[in-house]
Scaffold this motif. Structure first.
Motif, PDB file in Angstrom:
ATOM      1  N   MET A   1      -5.784   5.278   0.168  1.00 31.53           N
ATOM      2  CA  MET A   1      -4.599   4.467   0.455  1.00 31.53           C
ATOM      3  C   MET A   1      -3.970   4.872   1.792  1.00 31.53           C
ATOM      4  O   MET A   1      -3.557   4.016   2.567  1.00 31.53           O
TER       5      MET A   1
ATOM      6  N   GLY B   1      -5.999   3.435   4.526  1.00 30.31           N
ATOM      7  CA  GLY B   1      -5.718   2.002   4.642  1.00 30.31           C
ATOM      8  C   GLY B   1      -4.399   1.735   5.339  1.00 30.31           C
ATOM      9  O   GLY B   1      -4.295   0.824   6.163  1.00 30.31           O
ATOM     10  N   ILE B   2      -3.397   2.525   5.026  1.00 27.83           N
ATOM     11  CA  ILE B   2      -2.094   2.370   5.683  1.00 27.83           C
ATOM     12  C   ILE B   2      -2.217   2.634   7.181  1.00 27.83           C
ATOM     13  O   ILE B   2      -1.648   1.906   8.003  1.00 27.83           O
TER      14      ILE B   2
ATOM     15  N   LEU C   1       0.822  -1.212   0.000  1.00 28.53           N
ATOM     16  CA  LEU C   1       0.000   0.000   0.000  1.00 28.53           C
ATOM     17  C   LEU C   1       0.853   1.258   0.000  1.00 28.53           C
ATOM     18  O   LEU C   1       0.529   2.231  -0.691  1.00 28.53           O
ATOM     19  N   SER C   2       1.934   1.243   0.741  1.00 31.11           N
ATOM     20  CA  SER C   2       2.825   2.405   0.770  1.00 31.11           C
ATOM     21  C   SER C   2       3.456   2.648  -0.589  1.00 31.11           C
ATOM     22  O   SER C   2       3.527   3.791  -1.051  1.00 31.11           O
TER      23      SER C   2
ATOM     24  N   THR D   1       0.828   4.007  -2.931  1.00 27.79           N
ATOM     25  CA  THR D   1       0.497   5.381  -2.566  1.00 27.79           C
ATOM     26  C   THR D   1       1.572   6.349  -3.043  1.00 27.79           C
ATOM     27  O   THR D   1       1.261   7.432  -3.542  1.00 27.79           O
TER      28      THR D   1
END
Length: 80
Positions: free
Chosen positions: A58, A61-62, A25-26, A29
């Motif tokens: 995102m 979510g992180i 995810l990072s 993003t």
């Protein structure tokens, strides 16, 4: 989610999978943010809101997975 009832091996697996999800995810993003900045610089019409929504989702979510990661890690540390 009750972490105290789960075995240590299951918690370790959850910790590793949560860490991998956060890394993916990072990365996504960061790539989306780069495209957002590029689009913002190259486009004279203004900011495209779809990129900001993607980046915001995102980031949320992180943050959620980071909290889950910290909870699992804290539970594993109390068991050691």
């Amino acid at each position: 989610m009750e972490l105290k009832n789960e075995p240590t091996e299951a918690l370790q697996t959850k910790l590793n999978s949560t860490k991998k999800i956060m890394q993916v995810l990072s990365s996504i993003t960061i790539i989306a943010a780069v495209f957002f900045v590029y689009n913002w610089i190259m486009n004279d019409d203004g900011i495209d809101s779809s990129f900001t929504l993607i980046i915001s989702a995102m980031a949320l979510g992180i943050l959620i997975f980071d909290r889950k990661y910290k909870n699992i890690k804290a539970e594993l540390q109390t068991r050691e």
